[in-house]
Design a protein around this motif. Structure first.
Motif: not given
Length: 240
Positions: A199-207
């Motif tokens: 989830h953190v990896m995906n959030l980093r991609k988005k933010t």
């Protein structure tokens, strides 16, 4: 809390078992046996929860989640799978499932997971006194279930949103993976710490402007993660 639940399960006996347990708790249940039927039911009946088997004819559960998340981020999805490798399980979360259970599973545990997902969804839809959370240019609106960075709207899965909202409510606090797992499901003992990492990896991609060199969602080595305001000159951290 009575809810409309769609059960998409390729095994008729397993589907009947799940249906009986859900109806025993007062839920209205629609059972389908393949992925395309699941998509059709979701699109036409706007359920409160989708219980989704991975291995199904016509379209498997992973394809169903992929299509649904392209159309909507709001529907909670509990995935059932006989695949036991960590990569298979994390793929479902990566695509946007909110929780998963591996077969064989305890029907009582399944009902506990269902109750948790429905409670969280219900709370997110209630009017609340929660104020908009701001950490630098990141804005999290718990009432409208919206996220933006620098004025640009960001699409988050329910799991990603819960992690981000928890961290935005306490910027600079270091959260352990276990604490973030509890924000996700309340059943952290059943799932891997890597769930949070995905989830953190995906959030980093988005933010993040550069996900491999995060300035907002930082790793605190040996402990977990924290959310910081990059405009205040916080140090960079590893993406690992």
């Amino acid at each position: 809390m009575c809810a409309n639940v769609i059960v998409a399960e390729g095994d008729a006996k397993q589907a009947e078992l799940v249906r009986r347990y859900l109806e025993r708790e007062g839920h209205a249940v629609t059972v389908v046996g393949d992925g395309l039927a699941a998509l059709e039911q979701v699109r036409h009946h706007a359920p409160d929860l989708l219980v989704l088997d991975v291995m199904m004819p016509r379209a498997d559960g992973l394809d169903v989640v992929r299509v649904l998340r392209a159309e909507s981020r709001e529907l909670p999805v509990l995935m059932l799978t006989a695949r036991t490798t960590e990569d298979d399980l994390l793929l479902g979360l990566d695509l946007g499932a909110d929780d998963y259970m591996t077969k064989p599973y305890s029907p009582r545990e399944l009902m506990a997971r269902v109750r948790t997902l429905l409670r969280r969804t219900h709370r997110s839809r209630e009017p609340a006194d929660d104020h908009v959370l701001r950490v630098g240019t990141l804005v999290v609106d718990p009432v409208r279930h919206e996220v933006s960075v620098g004025g640009g709207h960001i699409e988050c899965t329910p799991g990603e949103f819960r992690i981000l909202a928890a961290m935005a409510a306490e910027p600079e606090r270091v959260f352990t993976r276990q604490q973030l797992l509890e924000e996700l499901h309340g059943f952290g003992r059943y799932i891997s710490d890597r769930t949070v990492d995905v989830h953190v990896m995906n959030l980093r991609k988005k933010t993040e402007p550069s996900p491999r060199r995060p300035v907002r969602l930082l790793t605190v080595f040996g402990i977990g993660y924290k959310l910081t305001d990059p405009t205040k000159g916080a140090p960079r951290a590893s993406a690992h």
